[in-house]
Scaffold this active site. Structure first.
Site, PDB file in Angstrom:
ATOM      1  N   GLU A 170       0.788  -1.243   0.000  1.00 43.49           N
ATOM      2  CA  GLU A 170       0.000   0.000   0.000  1.00 43.49           C
ATOM      3  C   GLU A 170       0.820   1.292   0.000  1.00 43.49           C
ATOM      4  O   GLU A 170       0.572   2.183   0.804  1.00 43.49           O
ATOM      5  CB  GLU A 170      -0.959  -0.006   1.200  1.00 43.49           C
ATOM      6  CG  GLU A 170      -1.872  -1.227   1.209  1.00 43.49           C
ATOM      7  CD  GLU A 170      -2.764  -1.319   2.447  1.00 43.49           C
ATOM      8  OE1 GLU A 170      -2.561  -0.535   3.381  1.00 43.49           O
ATOM      9  OE2 GLU A 170      -3.649  -2.171   2.451  1.00 43.49           O
ATOM     10  N   ASN A 217       1.881  -5.153  -3.196  1.00 44.50           N
ATOM     11  CA  ASN A 217       0.504  -5.527  -2.859  1.00 44.50           C
ATOM     12  C   ASN A 217      -0.319  -4.274  -2.528  1.00 44.50           C
ATOM     13  O   ASN A 217       0.138  -3.411  -1.777  1.00 44.50           O
ATOM     14  CB  ASN A 217       0.571  -6.454  -1.625  1.00 44.50           C
ATOM     15  CG  ASN A 217      -0.749  -7.107  -1.271  1.00 44.50           C
ATOM     16  OD1 ASN A 217      -1.424  -7.671  -2.137  1.00 44.50           O
ATOM     17  ND2 ASN A 217      -1.130  -7.049  -0.004  1.00 44.50           N
ATOM     18  N   HIS A 252     -10.505  -6.706  -1.773  1.00 46.76           N
ATOM     19  CA  HIS A 252     -11.572  -6.432  -0.797  1.00 46.76           C
ATOM     20  C   HIS A 252     -12.711  -5.772  -1.589  1.00 46.76           C
ATOM     21  O   HIS A 252     -12.733  -4.553  -1.759  1.00 46.76           O
ATOM     22  CB  HIS A 252     -11.070  -5.497   0.307  1.00 46.76           C
ATOM     23  CG  HIS A 252      -9.936  -6.073   1.103  1.00 46.76           C
ATOM     24  ND1 HIS A 252     -10.082  -7.207   1.869  1.00 46.76           N
ATOM     25  CD2 HIS A 252      -8.642  -5.692   1.245  1.00 46.76           C
ATOM     26  CE1 HIS A 252      -8.927  -7.488   2.456  1.00 46.76           C
ATOM     27  NE2 HIS A 252      -8.037  -6.588   2.091  1.00 46.76           N
ATOM     28  N   GLU A 280      -6.110 -11.026  -1.035  1.00 46.81           N
ATOM     29  CA  GLU A 280      -6.927 -10.820   0.175  1.00 46.81           C
ATOM     30  C   GLU A 280      -8.410 -10.803  -0.192  1.00 46.81           C
ATOM     31  O   GLU A 280      -9.155  -9.900   0.181  1.00 46.81           O
ATOM     32  CB  GLU A 280      -6.544  -9.501   0.864  1.00 46.81           C
ATOM     33  CG  GLU A 280      -5.065  -9.391   1.169  1.00 46.81           C
ATOM     34  CD  GLU A 280      -4.676  -8.143   1.946  1.00 46.81           C
ATOM     35  OE1 GLU A 280      -5.553  -7.463   2.504  1.00 46.81           O
ATOM     36  OE2 GLU A 280      -3.473  -7.836   1.988  1.00 46.81           O
ATOM     37  N   ASP A 282     -12.169 -10.946  -0.317  1.00 42.44           N
ATOM     38  CA  ASP A 282     -13.423 -11.074   0.437  1.00 42.44           C
ATOM     39  C   ASP A 282     -14.457 -10.238  -0.310  1.00 42.44           C
ATOM     40  O   ASP A 282     -14.190  -9.119  -0.712  1.00 42.44           O
ATOM     41  CB  ASP A 282     -13.315 -10.695   1.927  1.00 42.44           C
ATOM     42  CG  ASP A 282     -12.521  -9.446   2.227  1.00 42.44           C
ATOM     43  OD1 ASP A 282     -12.409  -8.560   1.359  1.00 42.44           O
ATOM     44  OD2 ASP A 282     -12.016  -9.334   3.353  1.00 42.44           O
TER      45      ASP A 282
HETATM   46  C1  GLA Z   1      -4.975  -4.630   4.321  1.00 43.01           C
HETATM   47  C2  GLA Z   1      -3.719  -5.370   4.743  1.00 43.01           C
HETATM   48  C3  GLA Z   1      -4.026  -6.633   5.453  1.00 43.01           C
HETATM   49  C4  GLA Z   1      -5.155  -6.488   6.438  1.00 43.01           C
HETATM   50  C5  GLA Z   1      -6.347  -5.902   5.751  1.00 43.01           C
HETATM   51  C6  GLA Z   1      -7.504  -5.746   6.682  1.00 43.01           C
HETATM   52  O1  GLA Z   1      -5.536  -5.086   3.205  1.00 43.01           O
HETATM   53  O2  GLA Z   1      -2.860  -5.657   3.679  1.00 43.01           O
HETATM   54  O3  GLA Z   1      -2.887  -7.060   6.158  1.00 43.01           O
HETATM   55  O4  GLA Z   1      -4.746  -5.667   7.494  1.00 43.01           O
HETATM   56  O5  GLA Z   1      -5.993  -4.643   5.261  1.00 43.01           O
HETATM   57  O6  GLA Z   1      -7.577  -6.704   7.633  1.00 43.01           O
END
Ligand code: GLA
Length: 369
Positions: A170, A217, A252, A280, A282
C-alpha cells in the site's frame, strides 16, 4: 411372506444409501445443490491456481473445524497478522517468532505454500522504525538500515519456506482522479526516504532470499485511478532492474464490483510480464459501504453472491495463465475483519459453519458440470 417383505425393505434401504452416496444429484438443498458433492477448492482449481486463506495461529490446530477446513480446502496460507512488523519486531532488536513459526510449520506439515505478509508498510509498524525518542523523524540512513535489518532477519529465518513475500504494501495514494498525487505521502517511509524506499526494500528482500517471489501488494487496484499508478510503479522498478516478480491485488470487493474493471486490470498487468495473485479476497454482500447492515444472510445476499462470485471467478480463470494464486482474507463467514456490531459481510464461499454456500456451487459449475 413377512420375512420376504423385511428383506425386500432392507434391500431398498441399502439401494437408497448406495445411490444417495454415489449420485451427484442426491440430497439437494433449497437451491438445488447437493451438499455432499462439493469439490474442495484446492482440487477444483488445481489446474489453474493455488487457493489460500489468511489465518491466525489458532487455526492451525487440526482438531478444530478451522484446522480441518484449511487442510481440506486450501493449499496456501497467509498470516493475517503475525508476520507484520509490529508482531515480529515490536521492540527494536527483539524478534518474536513463535506465532509465525507455528503457521510456517503447519504449512510444511500439510504441504501448503506460505505467502509472507508483509515487510514494508506504513501501518502495523512500530514507531521506532520511523521516529527517535523525541518524536522526530529518523534520518534516511537510519530508517533504511533498520528496514534492511528487519527484512534480512525475517526473510533469512524463513528462507526457502515462503513462496512469495509482500515486500511493500500500500505505498500508493488511494484516491486521486487527476493522477497528480502518486505516492501515499503521509507514510513515514515516504516522508523520510521518498519513493526510493520501495526500490531499496525489494533489493534487500532479494538479497535475503533469492528464491522468494517478491510482490507489490495494494487495494482498490482494479480501479482506473489506482491501477495506472501500480502499472507505472512496477514498470519503473522493472526498467531499473529492481527485483520485483509480482503484483498482489488485495480484492476487498463489494458484490457490485465491476468485473470489467477486473478484466481491464488483469489485461494491463499481464502485459508487464509479472505474476499476479489475488491476495486478500473477500466479497462483501453489500452493494456499497452505505447500505444498511444486517446480521442475517438474507435471500437477497445469497442471490447477489450467486451472481457476483462466478462472474469474478470466470474472469480469474480467463487470466489463469498469469494468476498464480487466489487467497481469501479468512476461511469462512464466521469471522471477517470487515464485520462490525450489527453489520456482517458474509464475504466467503464457506458459510459460518464452514460449509459450501450456494455461490460455491455456482463457482464449481464453471469447472465441473
Ligand atoms: C490490508 C492489509 C491486510 C489487512 C487488511 C484488513 O488489506 O494488507 O494485512 O490488514 O488490510 O484486515
Amino acid at each position: 411372506m413377512k420375512n420376504f417383505r423385511v428383506h425386500f425393505w432392507s434391500f431398498g434401504v441399502i439401494l437408497f444409501f448406495v445411490f444417495s452416496c454415489s449420485s451427484e444429484d442426491a440430497n439437494p438443498d433449497l437451491n438445488g445443490n447437493n451438499q455432499n458433492s462439493y469439490i474442495p477448492l484446492k482440487e477444483l482449481f488445481k489446474d489453474h491456481f493455488f487457493v489460500g486463506a489468511a489465518i491466525t495461529p489458532a487455526h492451525t490446530d487440526i482438531r478444530t473445524p478451522h484446522g480441518r477446513t484449511l487442510v481440506e480446502h486450501f493449499n496456501s496460507v497467509t498470516a493475517e497478522n503475525v508476520m507484520k512488523p509490529d508482531a515480529i519486531q515490536r521492540i527494536k532488536g527483539t524478534f518474536t517468532w513463535t506465532e509465525a513459526d507455528r503457521i510456517v510449520q503447519f504449512a510444511k506439515e500439510n504441504n501448503m505454500k506460505v505467502r509472507g505478509h508483509t515487510l514494508t508498510w506504513h501501518s502495523q509498524t512500530p514507531d521506532w522504525f520511523f521516529f527517535d525518542q523525541t518524536g522526530a523523524l529518523l534520518s534516511k540512513d537510519i530508517a533504511l538500515k533498520q528496514l534492511e535489518e528487519h527484512i534480512t532477519a525475517v526473510m533469512t529465518r524463513y528462507r526457502g519456506m515462503i513462496d512469495s513475500w509482500d515486500v511493500v504494501n500500500e505505498a500508493l495514494f488511494d484516491w486521486d482522479p487527476d493522477g497528480q498525487i502518486i505516492y501515499r505521502e503521509d507514510s513515514p517511509w515516504y516522508k523520510i526516504i521518498g519513493e526510493s524506499y520501495i526500490d531499496s526494500a525489494f533489493v534487500y528482500a532479494h538479497r535475503a532470499d533469492p528464491d522468494a517471489k517478491l510482490f507489490y501488494n495494494d487495494y482498490n487496484s482494479i480501479f482506473s485511478w489506482k491501477r495506472n499508478k501500480i502499472f507505472d510503479l512496477v514498470k519503473r522498478l522493472k526498467d531499473n532492474n529492481i527485483p520485483i516478480h509480482g503484483i498482489g491485488l488485495q480484492g476487498h470487493w463489494f458484490v457490485g464490483t465491476s468485473v470489467e474493471d477486473l478484466r481491464t486490470t488483469l489485461e494491463l498487468f499481464r502485459g508487464l510480464g509479472v505474476e499476479i495473485q489475488i491476495t486478500e479476497l473477500d466479497l462483501s454482500v453489500y452493494l456499497s459501504s452505505n447500505e444498511p447492515g444486517s446480521v442475517v444472510y438474507t435471500d437477497e445476499f445469497n442471490t447477489r453472491q450467486r451472481i457476483a462470485y462466478p462472474e469474478i471467478f470466470r474472469v480469474l480463470l480467463d487470466y489463469s495463465d498469469a494468476i498464480a494464486g487466489v487467497t481469501f482474507w479468512g476461511i469462512g463467514d464466521d469471522a471477517s475483519w470487515l464485520d462490525t456490531p450489527g453489520r456482517k459481510h458474509f464475504p466467503f464461499l464457506l458459510n459460518e459453519q464452514l460449509q459450501p454456500k450456494p455461490a460455491y456451487f455456482d463457482v464449481q459449475r464453471l469447472l465441473r458440470r
